[in-house]
Write an enzyme that holds these catalytic residues in place. Structure first.
Site, PDB file in Angstrom:
ATOM      1  N   HIS A  33       3.597   8.324  -7.730  1.00  0.00           N
ATOM      2  CA  HIS A  33       3.206   6.962  -8.088  1.00  0.00           C
ATOM      3  C   HIS A  33       1.718   6.682  -7.889  1.00  0.00           C
ATOM      4  O   HIS A  33       1.107   5.945  -8.663  1.00  0.00           O
ATOM      5  CB  HIS A  33       4.039   6.001  -7.237  1.00  0.00           C
ATOM      6  CG  HIS A  33       3.859   4.556  -7.565  1.00  0.00           C
ATOM      7  ND1 HIS A  33       4.315   3.991  -8.738  1.00  0.00           N
ATOM      8  CD2 HIS A  33       3.271   3.545  -6.869  1.00  0.00           C
ATOM      9  CE1 HIS A  33       4.027   2.701  -8.745  1.00  0.00           C
ATOM     10  NE2 HIS A  33       3.389   2.405  -7.638  1.00  0.00           N
TER      11      HIS A  33
ATOM     12  N   ASP B  60       1.273   0.982 -11.635  1.00  0.00           N
ATOM     13  CA  ASP B  60       1.974  -0.079 -10.923  1.00  0.00           C
ATOM     14  C   ASP B  60       1.582  -1.441 -11.537  1.00  0.00           C
ATOM     15  O   ASP B  60       1.544  -1.564 -12.757  1.00  0.00           O
ATOM     16  CB  ASP B  60       1.677  -0.007  -9.418  1.00  0.00           C
ATOM     17  CG  ASP B  60       2.643  -0.826  -8.581  1.00  0.00           C
ATOM     18  OD1 ASP B  60       3.703  -0.303  -8.222  1.00  0.00           O
ATOM     19  OD2 ASP B  60       2.326  -1.992  -8.286  1.00  0.00           O
TER      20      ASP B  60
ATOM     21  N   TYR C  68       4.610 -10.570  -7.584  1.00  0.00           N
ATOM     22  CA  TYR C  68       5.935 -10.290  -8.134  1.00  0.00           C
ATOM     23  C   TYR C  68       6.644 -11.596  -8.517  1.00  0.00           C
ATOM     24  O   TYR C  68       7.368 -11.646  -9.510  1.00  0.00           O
ATOM     25  CB  TYR C  68       6.782  -9.526  -7.118  1.00  0.00           C
ATOM     26  CG  TYR C  68       6.358  -8.087  -6.921  1.00  0.00           C
ATOM     27  CD1 TYR C  68       7.152  -7.051  -7.384  1.00  0.00           C
ATOM     28  CD2 TYR C  68       5.185  -7.759  -6.251  1.00  0.00           C
ATOM     29  CE1 TYR C  68       6.804  -5.724  -7.188  1.00  0.00           C
ATOM     30  CE2 TYR C  68       4.807  -6.443  -6.052  1.00  0.00           C
ATOM     31  CZ  TYR C  68       5.617  -5.437  -6.523  1.00  0.00           C
ATOM     32  OH  TYR C  68       5.250  -4.121  -6.333  1.00  0.00           O
TER      33      TYR C  68
END
Length: 376
Positions: free
Chosen positions: A354, A175, A301
């Site tokens: 993930h 990630d 982000y």
């Protein structure tokens, strides 16, 4: 001293736990979705039961004790406090390894791999493990000015490793941790012996028009994510502050925002509670709640959207990749080799998703050992 490294222990006060329970029991719930699945989001009945358990049965004290069983420190780098687990291997010659989580993860992801990595059956496979909380996550500090993207975070990690006494080290991550680890290899090649990733985000070469079956699967996976699974990312990238008001005030909202991703991104056959256990899921959500990091974590982000070059830097140090079938992105090796120019290990697994360190710790440990063995 500016480079002081201080011991740390997580200590959430009882009144914070009591406040969480009060808020959960007073949640104002929306109506049920008009469908009987997850296509409109987290089902009300499912989340109500999760939040009931969180309020009445979840044992944060036990989770805190598990975390505090590992040595932890904090140190301030470039004005931001960095919290990390630091577990030295008892074996001489152990390779230092910095492991970086992402969103919606935390340092808790790695608790099951630390022991096997630091104290393996074969001492030649030993690592001294460093697991930092990203800036704005967990018990690290929250940046009060822009600029803390993967590149600056990687530079901070390099400084942290120096302060811990490690000049040469490896990097591992998934990630956001994959971006930070790749930037470590790209920006500090003289110190990073190798980079191992369990997520790589890359597309086909520009101008490619014909694709084999494996490439078509990768493109379809990317298409589905962009059209049906990436709304959270767009919100984080554009308006993290607005999102944060609701998530910081409502534990039920925070839980829904995070647990939707455990449902979508894990190899769980539609049931993340059965796959990972409700306590492990709520331990992770609790980290975000008790540290109040809904907004600051999403802001990473926003930073990455303004530094696209830090999302896919060219890495020339040795690299290894583990691909799990329920990972968000499934690029074929040929695409990845354009970014990771010295790709020495590639392993495609038949299960897992993930959160590799949580879902398939033994497989991840085996891959990390195999990749770094010739690089020591």
């Amino acid at each position: 001293m500016d480079d002081a490294v201080s011991p740390f222990a997580v200590d959430v006060p009882p009144e914070a736990v009591a406040d969480l329970r009060r808020r959960l029991l007073g949640t104002r719930w929306p109506e049920e979705a008009t469908v009987g699945d997850w296509s409109q989001g987290v089902p009300v009945d499912w989340l109500r039961e999760v939040c009931r358990y969180w309020a009445e049965e979840h044992d944060w004290a036990a989770a805190q004790a598990r975390l505090n069983a590992f040595p932890q420190v904090t140190t301030v780098v470039d004005g931001v406090a960095v919290h990390l687990l630091h577990v030295r291997s008892p074996h001489e010659g152990a390779l230092p390894l910095v492991m970086t989580h992402g969103w919606p993860g935390s340092v808790l992801e790695f608790l099951e791999v630390i022991g096997p990595l630091t104290e393996p059956e074969d001492p030649r496979d030993a690592f001294s493990v460093v697991v930092p909380s990203l800036p704005g996550y967990g018990w690290s500090g929250k940046p009060d000015a822009p600029g803390w993207g993967p590149g600056r975070t990687a530079d901070a990690w390099a400084e942290v490793m120096r302060r811990l006494g490690y000049e040469r080290f490896g990097a591992q991550g998934g990630d956001i941790g994959s971006f930070v680890s790749a930037n470590l290899g790209a920006r500090h090649p003289d110190r990073v012996v190798g980079v191992h990733l369990n997520m790589v985000v890359t597309g086909p070469p520009e101008g490619q028009t014909e694709f084999d079956e494996r490439e078509q699967r990768a493109l379809e996976r990317l298409r589905v994510f962009r059209t049906d699974g990436s709304a959270y990312s767009h919100q984080h990238r554009t308006r993290p502050q607005t999102l944060g008001y609701g998530l910081t005030d409502s534990p039920a909202g925070q839980a829904a925002w995070i647990l939707e991703k455990f449902h979508a991104w894990t190899d769980c056959d539609g049931d993340p509670v059965a796959a990972l256990g409700i306590d492990r899921l709520l331990d992770d959500v609790s980290v975000y709640w008790f540290t109040g990091t809904a907004t600051s974590s999403a802001r990473m982000y926003w930073e990455m959207a303004r530094a696209p070059e830090e999302r896919a830097p060219q890495v020339d140090v040795p690299t290894g990749v583990s691909v799990f079938p329920h990972e968000i992105f499934q690029p074929p090796r040929a695409w990845v080799e354009r970014q990771l120019t010295d790709l020495r290990a590639w392993r495609e697994h038949d299960s897992g998703g993930h959160f590799a360190a949580m879902e398939r710790p033994a497989e991840l440990v085996a891959d990390v050992r195999e990749f770094f063995r010739p690089l020591r």
